[in-house]
Design an enzyme around this catalytic site. Structure first.
Site, PDB file in Angstrom:
ATOM      1  N   HIS A   1       0.799  -1.082  -0.048  1.00 38.89           N
ATOM      2  CA  HIS A   1       0.090  -0.013  -0.063  1.00 38.89           C
ATOM      3  C   HIS A   1       0.828   1.263  -0.205  1.00 38.89           C
ATOM      4  O   HIS A   1       1.667   1.472   0.681  1.00 38.89           O
ATOM      5  CB  HIS A   1      -0.905  -0.227   1.272  1.00 38.89           C
ATOM      6  CG  HIS A   1      -1.805   1.240   1.469  1.00 38.89           C
ATOM      7  ND1 HIS A   1      -1.775   1.871   2.809  1.00 38.89           N
ATOM      8  CD2 HIS A   1      -2.459   2.022   0.521  1.00 38.89           C
ATOM      9  CE1 HIS A   1      -2.520   3.053   2.482  1.00 38.89           C
ATOM     10  NE2 HIS A   1      -3.119   3.162   1.306  1.00 38.89           N
TER      11      HIS A   1
ATOM     12  N   VAL B   1       5.502   2.881   1.763  1.00 33.64           N
ATOM     13  CA  VAL B   1       4.812   1.682   1.281  1.00 33.64           C
ATOM     14  C   VAL B   1       4.586   0.719   2.363  1.00 33.64           C
ATOM     15  O   VAL B   1       5.409   0.244   3.145  1.00 33.64           O
ATOM     16  CB  VAL B   1       5.675   0.857   0.178  1.00 33.64           C
ATOM     17  CG1 VAL B   1       4.822  -0.347  -0.344  1.00 33.64           C
ATOM     18  CG2 VAL B   1       5.972   1.945  -1.010  1.00 33.64           C
ATOM     19  N   GLU B   2       3.296   0.511   3.026  1.00 32.38           N
ATOM     20  CA  GLU B   2       2.975  -0.601   3.952  1.00 32.38           C
ATOM     21  C   GLU B   2       2.803  -2.163   3.030  1.00 32.38           C
ATOM     22  O   GLU B   2       2.061  -2.025   2.350  1.00 32.38           O
ATOM     23  CB  GLU B   2       1.707  -0.229   4.560  1.00 32.38           C
ATOM     24  CG  GLU B   2       1.583   1.112   5.234  1.00 32.38           C
ATOM     25  CD  GLU B   2       0.413   1.329   5.798  1.00 32.38           C
ATOM     26  OE1 GLU B   2       0.343   1.325   7.181  1.00 32.38           O
ATOM     27  OE2 GLU B   2      -0.595   1.656   5.199  1.00 32.38           O
ATOM     28  N   VAL B   3       3.815  -2.814   3.421  1.00 25.40           N
ATOM     29  CA  VAL B   3       3.907  -4.309   3.060  1.00 25.40           C
ATOM     30  C   VAL B   3       3.277  -5.011   4.320  1.00 25.40           C
ATOM     31  O   VAL B   3       3.535  -5.079   5.194  1.00 25.40           O
ATOM     32  CB  VAL B   3       5.445  -4.608   2.938  1.00 25.40           C
ATOM     33  CG1 VAL B   3       5.345  -6.228   2.409  1.00 25.40           C
ATOM     34  CG2 VAL B   3       5.949  -3.996   1.942  1.00 25.40           C
TER      35      VAL B   3
ATOM     36  N   ALA C   1      -0.721   3.287   8.812  1.00 31.44           N
ATOM     37  CA  ALA C   1      -0.779   4.783   8.595  1.00 31.44           C
ATOM     38  C   ALA C   1      -1.922   5.643   8.456  1.00 31.44           C
ATOM     39  O   ALA C   1      -2.367   6.670   9.139  1.00 31.44           O
ATOM     40  CB  ALA C   1       0.020   5.034   7.011  1.00 31.44           C
TER      41      ALA C   1
END
Lengths: 316, 316
Positions: free
Chosen positions: B141, B152-154, B191
């Site tokens: 994301h 970037v949210e993994v 986030a």
């Protein structure tokens, strides 16, 4: 109350906040009377002001600004007749402020503004012994450090005269600050409440093992935090909705309701035990960081940022 | 799973997020296969990429970067054999993603990473029909716009292979991004939860008449928001405690508990009625602002900020 310009200010208490106010007032060309009963306070202040003056030179000095325009005094009582405003920065204790403001109110000419830098104690909690003119007492809560960060929360108590609130707003604005008017004496005012809202969710997520403390910080500093010096919650939402706040909330806002419910279900509770667990995760990272370097680089980028932002007239 | 470098990426869906990923991938020298069934999608993408290329030139292009290294295709099915990773950017609907991922899983070689840009739907909700290799499905994301903001949210699902999570982290890092590893499938990930925590308290304060919407934004943009691109919640707390997170929480943290209790007592509830009232206050300000100017100036200062920050090696 007369609204002649404020030329001479008293700073009572020269801890971190009081020293920083003194630096700002001097850089803006004001005369400052400073008092602090702590041993060595004068020498400490003088050395700090000298060291930090270069930062104010970079930001820009008023024409008549001088590091010599302050006087450190033993007893503020002998000087209240010379000042237009007193900015108080004593300990965050109700009893202390209650005594001090009763005293300042008793000895100061009635049109001297009496302002406390308190970060969370509403002034109605310490004005009950002000017999002369409690209407000139209010909060002017800066954001640390006041010589750099523009925010000042101006919080009147229910008996503060409107003209005093306006005069305080005008004064801070004349220093290049961004004062905001807090219309109700909310615990923690506004900025600290907003911070706490963010921090408590951060504490919850790391305590629950959803993410590491270091990576949580990255989600802010490399994500939404990059926008927040530029646009606040409402403007950010409105831009996300193509200029319409309602549009964003009706779409993304509504679908985010389950997230908020889940956050409330897992709300963090600060206790000695929960702090122990959280502190272990946080400190295992922080202990391996060069804190001094972080502070130096933060201050450098912060100055760059404020310089860049000052050219953008539409950003607050 | 093999860990050869990722050279060719497919972008499925070219809305705001998919277009921005395409721009980033091209600027980093990758080959990109792009698909979107919407009428006119190809022309719209081509024009946008051309217009935005100058921004990527300013930030810095990879040696072999070219605006010509993408191919817009009718049907992604014919090209999955050529790609190393698929970045999906379709509508935020579970049923849609469930069908799409079942299809992509069925037709792609088993070592192709299947990544969704979803901003809040955990991938375990749409992998149940992936019969071939659901272990290569996860969330990546980005924070909008991905070509500028590093986060970037993994987010793996419980069945994601660890090697796939690591490979995704490594891939985003190779693009200059700041990936974070979300270890549990929390609703809203991290986030957006942090954002919502802040926003809901903002909605509450303005709805209750404590402060105006414009002034609330100022408390962020001229106060704590100025620090948040530089230090996140934990580092900010630790710096406030002279390097000790515990020190700050034991002192200021404990005295802030009544603020948090008061916030919970006044927690905002998003309903059509509460939104009506709030929207009125917000829009009466926003309607008088030149939104276009705000966006231009925000992007300008954001680029300056990221440039300044890139020189500070200790800041995340």
């Amino acid at each position: 109350m007369a609204t002649y310009p404020i030329r001479t200010v008293a700073v009572v208490g020269t801890g971190v906040i009081g020293s920083s106010w003194t630096l700002l007032f001097l850089a803006k060309g004001l005369n400052v009377i400073v008092a602090d009963p702590a041993p060595g306070a004068h020498e400490k202040l003088a050395a700090w002001l000298k060291h930090e003056w270069v930062t104010m030179e970079r930001i820009g000095l008023a024409e008549n600004a001088s590091l010599d325009n302050y006087r450190f005094v033993e007893n503020i009582d002998d000087f209240v007749g010379q000042v237009d405003l007193i900015q108080e920065n004593g300990p965050e204790r109700v009893d202390f402020k209650r005594n001090l403001f009763a005293h300042l109110d008793a000895i100061s000419p009635k049109d001297v503004l009496l302002i406390s830098s308190s970060s969370g104690i509403p002034s109605s909690q310490f004005t009950m012994d002000c017999k002369e003119n409690p209407g000139r007492v209010l909060i002017g809560h800066p954001f640390n450090p006041p010589h750099l960060l523009p925010l000042v929360e101006v919080v009147p108590h229910p008996g503060t005269e409107e003209s005093c609130t306006l005069r305080a707003m005008q004064f801070y604005r004349s220093l290049g600050k961004k004062p905001v008017h807090i219309k109700q004496e909310t615990p923690g005012f506004v900025a600290n409440r907003l911070q706490m809202a963010l921090y408590y969710e951060a504490y919850s997520l790391v305590s629950r093992g959803v993410i590491s403390a270091e990576e949580l910080d990255i989600t802010i500093t490399s994500g939404p935090g990059l926008r927040w010096p530029l646009t606040g919650p409402f403007m950010t939402n409105a831009l996300g909705g193509g200029g319409s706040f309602r549009h964003l909330l009706e779409h993304i806002g509504m679908s985010a309701k389950p997230w908020v419910e889940d956050m409330r279900k897992h709300a963090f509770d600060l206790t000695p035990e929960s702090l122990n667990t959280l502190d272990e995760s946080v400190q295992s990272w922080i202990n391996n960081v060069d804190i001094g370097q972080v502070e130096r680089e933060r201050d450098q980028v912060l100055l760059d940022l404020m310089e860049s932002k000052s050219k953008a007239s539409s950003l607050n």
